[in-house]
Motif scaffolding. Structure first.
Motif, PDB file in Angstrom:
ATOM      1  N   LYS A 118      11.004  70.873 -27.946  1.00 34.38           N
ATOM      2  CA  LYS A 118      10.932  69.484 -27.486  1.00 34.38           C
ATOM      3  C   LYS A 118       9.830  69.386 -26.442  1.00 34.38           C
ATOM      4  CE  LYS A 118      15.766  67.980 -27.889  1.00 34.38           C
ATOM      5  NZ  LYS A 118      16.945  67.548 -27.085  1.00 34.38           N
ATOM      6  N   ASN A 119       8.839  68.568 -26.721  1.00 33.44           N
ATOM      7  CA  ASN A 119       7.799  68.317 -25.725  1.00 33.44           C
ATOM      8  C   ASN A 119       8.198  67.068 -24.951  1.00 33.44           C
ATOM      9  OD1 ASN A 119       5.566  67.822 -24.179  1.00 33.44           O
ATOM     10  ND2 ASN A 119       4.094  68.172 -25.829  1.00 33.44           N
ATOM     11  N   ARG A 120       8.864  67.289 -23.842  1.00 35.27           N
ATOM     12  CA  ARG A 120       9.345  66.143 -23.059  1.00 35.27           C
ATOM     13  C   ARG A 120       8.289  65.633 -22.078  1.00 35.27           C
ATOM     14  NH1 ARG A 120      15.587  68.158 -22.362  1.00 35.27           N
ATOM     15  NH2 ARG A 120      14.661  69.561 -20.855  1.00 35.27           N
ATOM     16  N   PHE A 121       7.094  66.197 -22.171  1.00 38.91           N
ATOM     17  CA  PHE A 121       5.963  65.543 -21.520  1.00 38.91           C
ATOM     18  C   PHE A 121       5.575  64.323 -22.353  1.00 38.91           C
ATOM     19  CE2 PHE A 121       5.633  69.790 -19.724  1.00 38.91           C
ATOM     20  CZ  PHE A 121       5.353  69.517 -18.395  1.00 38.91           C
ATOM     21  N   ALA A 122       5.793  64.400 -23.652  1.00 37.55           N
ATOM     22  CA  ALA A 122       5.507  63.263 -24.540  1.00 37.55           C
ATOM     23  C   ALA A 122       6.669  62.279 -24.544  1.00 37.55           C
ATOM     24  CB  ALA A 122       5.235  63.765 -25.955  1.00 37.55           C
ATOM     25  N   LYS A 123       7.910  62.803 -24.596  1.00 41.57           N
ATOM     26  CA  LYS A 123       9.101  61.950 -24.586  1.00 41.57           C
ATOM     27  C   LYS A 123      10.011  62.412 -23.459  1.00 41.57           C
ATOM     28  CE  LYS A 123       9.222  60.718 -29.487  1.00 41.57           C
ATOM     29  NZ  LYS A 123      10.036  60.734 -30.739  1.00 41.57           N
ATOM     30  N   PRO A 124       9.842  61.848 -22.262  1.00 43.87           N
ATOM     31  CA  PRO A 124      10.603  62.319 -21.094  1.00 43.87           C
ATOM     32  C   PRO A 124      12.101  62.070 -21.227  1.00 43.87           C
ATOM     33  CG  PRO A 124       9.357  60.338 -20.563  1.00 43.87           C
ATOM     34  CD  PRO A 124       8.901  60.768 -21.904  1.00 43.87           C
ATOM     35  N   LEU A 149      -5.018  62.859 -18.084  1.00 44.82           N
ATOM     36  CA  LEU A 149      -5.443  62.712 -19.484  1.00 44.82           C
ATOM     37  C   LEU A 149      -4.312  63.020 -20.471  1.00 44.82           C
ATOM     38  CD1 LEU A 149      -8.984  64.359 -19.266  1.00 44.82           C
ATOM     39  CD2 LEU A 149      -8.387  61.926 -19.159  1.00 44.82           C
ATOM     40  N   GLN A 150      -3.139  63.337 -19.952  1.00 44.34           N
ATOM     41  CA  GLN A 150      -1.948  63.611 -20.764  1.00 44.34           C
ATOM     42  C   GLN A 150      -2.204  64.718 -21.794  1.00 44.34           C
ATOM     43  OE1 GLN A 150       0.358  60.110 -21.933  1.00 44.34           O
ATOM     44  NE2 GLN A 150      -0.942  58.838 -20.642  1.00 44.34           N
ATOM     45  N   VAL A 151      -2.840  65.775 -21.310  1.00 43.04           N
ATOM     46  CA  VAL A 151      -3.144  66.918 -22.164  1.00 43.04           C
ATOM     47  C   VAL A 151      -1.853  67.577 -22.664  1.00 43.04           C
ATOM     48  CG1 VAL A 151      -4.161  69.233 -22.197  1.00 43.04           C
ATOM     49  CG2 VAL A 151      -5.363  67.339 -21.058  1.00 43.04           C
ATOM     50  N   ILE A 152      -0.905  67.777 -21.766  1.00 44.85           N
ATOM     51  CA  ILE A 152       0.332  68.468 -22.146  1.00 44.85           C
ATOM     52  C   ILE A 152       1.133  67.623 -23.129  1.00 44.85           C
ATOM     53  CG2 ILE A 152       2.395  69.636 -21.292  1.00 44.85           C
ATOM     54  CD1 ILE A 152       1.081  69.754 -18.539  1.00 44.85           C
ATOM     55  N   ALA A 153       1.187  66.319 -22.880  1.00 46.45           N
ATOM     56  CA  ALA A 153       1.950  65.433 -23.769  1.00 46.45           C
ATOM     57  C   ALA A 153       1.410  65.472 -25.189  1.00 46.45           C
ATOM     58  CB  ALA A 153       1.933  64.002 -23.234  1.00 46.45           C
ATOM     59  N   ASN A 154       0.116  65.665 -25.339  1.00 45.05           N
ATOM     60  CA  ASN A 154      -0.512  65.633 -26.665  1.00 45.05           C
ATOM     61  C   ASN A 154      -0.703  67.014 -27.286  1.00 45.05           C
ATOM     62  OD1 ASN A 154      -0.878  62.767 -26.771  1.00 45.05           O
ATOM     63  ND2 ASN A 154      -2.522  62.977 -25.264  1.00 45.05           N
ATOM     64  N   PHE A 208       4.752  76.516 -14.175  1.00 47.66           N
ATOM     65  CA  PHE A 208       3.299  76.672 -14.133  1.00 47.66           C
ATOM     66  C   PHE A 208       2.700  75.611 -13.217  1.00 47.66           C
ATOM     67  CE2 PHE A 208       4.108  78.598 -18.379  1.00 47.66           C
ATOM     68  CZ  PHE A 208       3.571  79.852 -18.119  1.00 47.66           C
ATOM     69  N   ALA A 209       1.415  75.855 -12.866  1.00 51.25           N
ATOM     70  CA  ALA A 209       0.751  74.946 -11.936  1.00 51.25           C
ATOM     71  C   ALA A 209      -0.323  74.097 -12.600  1.00 51.25           C
ATOM     72  CB  ALA A 209       0.128  75.738 -10.788  1.00 51.25           C
ATOM     73  N   SER A 210      -0.592  74.342 -13.878  1.00 47.75           N
ATOM     74  CA  SER A 210      -1.659  73.582 -14.533  1.00 47.75           C
ATOM     75  C   SER A 210      -1.384  73.476 -16.018  1.00 47.75           C
ATOM     76  CB  SER A 210      -3.014  74.263 -14.317  1.00 47.75           C
ATOM     77  OG  SER A 210      -3.075  75.477 -15.054  1.00 47.75           O
ATOM     78  N   GLU A 211      -2.029  72.500 -16.639  1.00 49.57           N
ATOM     79  CA  GLU A 211      -1.894  72.337 -18.084  1.00 49.57           C
ATOM     80  C   GLU A 211      -2.549  73.500 -18.831  1.00 49.57           C
ATOM     81  OE1 GLU A 211      -5.387  69.705 -16.797  1.00 49.57           O
ATOM     82  OE2 GLU A 211      -3.434  70.348 -16.050  1.00 49.57           O
ATOM     83  N   GLN A 212      -3.550  74.144 -18.209  1.00 46.46           N
ATOM     84  CA  GLN A 212      -4.198  75.288 -18.848  1.00 46.46           C
ATOM     85  C   GLN A 212      -3.198  76.433 -19.037  1.00 46.46           C
ATOM     86  OE1 GLN A 212      -6.966  77.373 -16.396  1.00 46.46           O
ATOM     87  NE2 GLN A 212      -7.765  78.661 -18.060  1.00 46.46           N
ATOM     88  N   GLN A 213      -2.415  76.726 -18.002  1.00 42.13           N
ATOM     89  CA  GLN A 213      -1.428  77.799 -18.086  1.00 42.13           C
ATOM     90  C   GLN A 213      -0.348  77.475 -19.119  1.00 42.13           C
ATOM     91  OE1 GLN A 213      -0.182  77.874 -14.033  1.00 42.13           O
ATOM     92  NE2 GLN A 213      -1.914  79.141 -13.341  1.00 42.13           N
ATOM     93  N   ILE A 214       0.097  76.224 -19.142  1.00 40.76           N
ATOM     94  CA  ILE A 214       1.124  75.820 -20.102  1.00 40.76           C
ATOM     95  C   ILE A 214       0.598  75.950 -21.527  1.00 40.76           C
ATOM     96  CG2 ILE A 214       2.484  73.855 -20.939  1.00 40.76           C
ATOM     97  CD1 ILE A 214       2.750  72.939 -18.030  1.00 40.76           C
ATOM     98  N   ALA A 215      -0.628  75.480 -21.754  1.00 42.36           N
ATOM     99  CA  ALA A 215      -1.213  75.549 -23.098  1.00 42.36           C
ATOM    100  C   ALA A 215      -1.340  76.993 -23.571  1.00 42.36           C
ATOM    101  CB  ALA A 215      -2.577  74.866 -23.100  1.00 42.36           C
ATOM    102  N   LYS A 216      -1.775  77.870 -22.679  1.00 41.60           N
ATOM    103  CA  LYS A 216      -1.945  79.277 -23.057  1.00 41.60           C
ATOM    104  C   LYS A 216      -0.586  79.913 -23.384  1.00 41.60           C
ATOM    105  CE  LYS A 216      -5.095  80.976 -23.527  1.00 41.60           C
ATOM    106  NZ  LYS A 216      -5.816  81.178 -24.826  1.00 41.60           N
ATOM    107  N   CYS A 217       0.423  79.560 -22.617  1.00 41.09           N
ATOM    108  CA  CYS A 217       1.774  80.073 -22.882  1.00 41.09           C
ATOM    109  C   CYS A 217       2.241  79.657 -24.276  1.00 41.09           C
ATOM    110  CB  CYS A 217       2.738  79.552 -21.821  1.00 41.09           C
ATOM    111  SG  CYS A 217       4.454  80.055 -22.082  1.00 41.09           S
ATOM    112  N   LEU A 218       2.023  78.408 -24.640  1.00 38.13           N
ATOM    113  CA  LEU A 218       2.439  77.909 -25.954  1.00 38.13           C
ATOM    114  C   LEU A 218       1.693  78.625 -27.079  1.00 38.13           C
ATOM    115  CD1 LEU A 218       2.658  74.087 -25.146  1.00 38.13           C
ATOM    116  CD2 LEU A 218       4.544  75.705 -25.385  1.00 38.13           C
ATOM    117  N   GLU A 219       0.414  78.865 -26.877  1.00 37.62           N
ATOM    118  CA  GLU A 219      -0.376  79.578 -27.886  1.00 37.62           C
ATOM    119  C   GLU A 219       0.172  80.986 -28.101  1.00 37.62           C
ATOM    120  OE1 GLU A 219      -4.443  79.661 -26.743  1.00 37.62           O
ATOM    121  OE2 GLU A 219      -4.650  77.468 -26.671  1.00 37.62           O
TER     122      GLU A 219
END
Length: 644
Positions: free
Chosen positions: A234-240, A72-77, A209-220
């Motif tokens: 730079k969110n290179r999940f959006a722009k690799p 669902l490209q959660v990290i990219a968005n 990290f192993a999941s988008e949940q962990q990455i999102a929490k880290c950013l918060e």
């Protein structure tokens, strides 16, 4: 008798106009040269095509892996906010940045040298580690991921869940030579300078990290943490990246207080998804990044277009006239044509292709900017470099003269770009054997470099001193050459330390002077130091290694150790052959033949002399034969700068 009427003399303006028209005609004629057929490709081009095929396959696999781990490209968005509101100054001229975000010395002033930056970085590193470790501990607590328990020792091995593991890694300080190279390539035009004050990744670390949940929490948590000031993200999940790798790259400013010092330091944090990190390692994607880095440098907004160019080249697995036509017919982007020209000239050494790209660029710039524009002067210079490589020295010099005229009119006599043009003019006349003229041009360049404040300190001066010393060696002015090399070495040691390839290169040059002076022991010591450094820094099959072997063999030959000399000459010859450096192959073949003759092995010497003679004949036909010593110097410099 009727006296023939003399043609009226043209005034200087008309003469300049006529000369410029001649140069335009020269460029347009040169740019019509057909590209090589695929059966005549240089070894460098064949390597390029093979690497390109592997690179495109890597990119395809990386794209597929991301969709697999984040459908669902959660990290990219994910929306990432920065505290700096951008480091570029608003409302100012292009290239103007906020001084608050320059790296600081331990005394809170802007860093001006690599030494300043590393002194601060060493003190800042423990603070950075504490900040990041606390952040990771908090993520593990909130997401119910006990990293220590799962990864290290508390859970039985058969119960470890790899999908919940969080890894944190603190990298060693970035290498000084790579740091300075990055400052030169990427940040030299930033104001305020120097470029080194904008290097943010000396102190760095990564979290997997192993999941988008962990990455999102880290950013918060990073956004809410008062100890972390987010400078860039730079969110290179959006722009690799160009290899298709995806991560989040953040630069954070931290306060460093160690009792004796109090300053701010900007560090890098990379946030990865472990599955993507694992794949990029197995595909060796960093090799592709290094290989194509200069082609893509600065192409953030046009990465897609640059990638499409490479895909067009890679589609048929060949590079011929038809492919080149398609590339040049695709749009009229000046930056794109500049990149293609540099790719063909500097990386592939396919000079006819480079002329085609630069010729089209020149036409566009003449039409858009006018013939007196500095960008047209740059095109004259780029084309001159190609013609110089082809041995078309007179034409190259004419173009450099035209470039100098435009630059002088636009900038005056002391602009740094004029120093570079003087230096290139000196290289051309050196190859023509006009050594006094060459020294004159190099001296003019040196005077400008000493007068004009430099973004990179005194490094351009060090390079020019090296060139001056090379010419002095050819003139047998060995004491003067020794002084120039020594001054160049002092500057390089101050900037790089003694573990840099260019420092080793100057030691090698000093070895040659000692050899020519008859000080064989000192010459061998300098060569050995250079060889050890080259082997660590540029690999065992670089042309610089071969040149050092050849110098050491010369010493052994003079000392009467002919068998060992032969062994080193052979090692040198093997590398030169692999690199297709024909003039150096010919020179080394003659060296081997001379030693074999001295050993009474005339029959064994004969094939080497014949090979050298055949190469010389071919080079004469191509118009590229020049003084062996200067050819070696120029070849070594060009080979290092090419991206392998």
């Amino acid at each position: 008798d009727v006296k023939e009427e003399e043609a009226p003399e043209l005034d200087p303006a008309e003469q300049a106009k006529k000369r410029r028209a001649h140069l335009v005609s020269l460029i347009l004629d040169a740019s019509k040269t057909r590209a090589s057929s695929s059966s005549k490709l240089r070894p460098e081009t064949k390597t390029f095509l093979h690497t390109l095929s592997r690179y495109l396959d890597c990119r395809k696999k990386m794209d597929a892996k991301y969709l697999e781990v984040d459908e669902l490209q959660v990290i990219a968005n994910f929306p990432i906010e920065v505290d700096s509101n951008g480091i570029q100054a608003s409302g100012g001229k292009e290239g103007l940045f906020k001084p608050f975000y320059q790296q600081q010395t331990v005394h809170s002033a802007a860093a001006t040298t690599v030494k300043d930056l590393y002194e601060a970085a060493k003190i800042a590193r423990p603070t950075y580690q504490n900040v990041v470790t606390a952040l990771v501990d908090r993520v593990c607590e909130i997401t119910d991921t006990d990293r220590q328990h799962i990864e290290v020792e508390f859970a039985p091995l058969d119960k470890i869940d790899p999908d919940s593991v969080v890894d944190i890694e603190f990298a060693p300080l970035k290498g000084k030579e790579r740091a300075l190279e990055k400052a030169t390539d990427d940040y030299s035009k930033r104001s305020p300078g120097p470029g080194v004050s904008w290097l943010y990744d000396i102190v760095r670390g990564s979290i997997k990290f192993a999941s988008e949940q962990q990455i999102a929490k880290c950013l918060e948590l990073m956004h809410d943490d008062p100890a972390i000031h987010i400078v860039k993200a730079k969110n290179r999940f959006a722009k690799p990246t160009l290899t298709g790798y995806r991560d989040i790259n953040m630069c954070i400013q931290i306060d460093v207080v160690d009792g004796e010092h109090s300053f701010k330091h900007i560090c890098e944090v990379q946030i990865h998804h472990k599955d993507i990190k694992s794949l990029t390692k197995s595909l060796h994607s960093h090799e592709f990044y290094e290989y194509f880095r200069k082609f893509f440098a600065g192409a953030t907004d046009s990465l897609k277009d640059r990638l499409e160019d490479l895909q067009m080249i890679g589609e048929g697995g060949v590079l011929d006239d038809d492919v080149l036509k398609k590339l040049l017919e695709k749009g009229t982007d000046e930056d794109r044509l500049q990149r293609l020209g540099r790719l063909f000239r500097d990386q592939l050494c396919e000079y006819n292709w480079a002329l085609r790209a630069y010729g089209k660029l020149f036409e566009l710039q003449m039409e858009k900017h006018g013939q007196e524009s500095p960008v047209v002067a740059d095109s004259y210079k780029d084309i001159a470099i190609v013609l110089n490589e082809q041995g078309r020295l007179t034409e190259a010099f004419e173009l450099l003269q035209a470039s100098l005229e435009i630059q002088t009119n636009a900038f005056g006599n002391t602009h740094i770009s004029i120093a570079d043009t003087h230096r290139r003019m000196a290289m051309v006349v050196t190859q023509q054997g006009k050594l006094d003229e060459a020294l004159g041009f190099f001296t003019k360049a040196l005077a400008i470099e000493e007068e004009v404040p430099q973004e990179h300190g005194s490094l351009p001066k060090a390079d020019t001193l090296n060139y001056i010393a090379n010419v002095l060696v050819q003139q047998n002015k060995l004491e003067d050459a020794m002084k120039a090399y020594s001054e160049s070495l002092s500057i390089k040691l101050t900037n790089f330390g003694n573990e840099h390839w260019s420092v080793a290169d100057t030691y090698q040059n000093l070895g040659t002077v000692f050899f020519l002076q008859g000080n064989l022991d000192e010459a061998m010591a300098k060569y050995k130091f250079a060889l050890e450094t080259f082997e660590r820094k540029v690999g065992e099959e670089h042309a610089m290694i071969a040149t050092t072997f050849r110098g050491m063999a010369n010493v052994l030959k003079q000392q009467g150790d002919l068998d060992d000399a032969i062994d080193l000459y052979q090692k040198s010859l093997e590398i030169f052959r692999k690199k297709n450096n024909r003039s150096l192959v010919a020179g080394t073949c003659r060296d081997i033949a001379d030693v074999l003759d001295a050993l009474g092995k005339d029959e064994e010497a004969s094939p080497f002399r014949e090979e050298a003679a055949n190469i010389d004949k071919a080079l004469v036909l191509e118009g590229t034969l020049m003084n062996n010593m200067m050819r070696s110097i120029l070849e070594d410099t060009r080979i290092y700068k090419r991206s392998f």
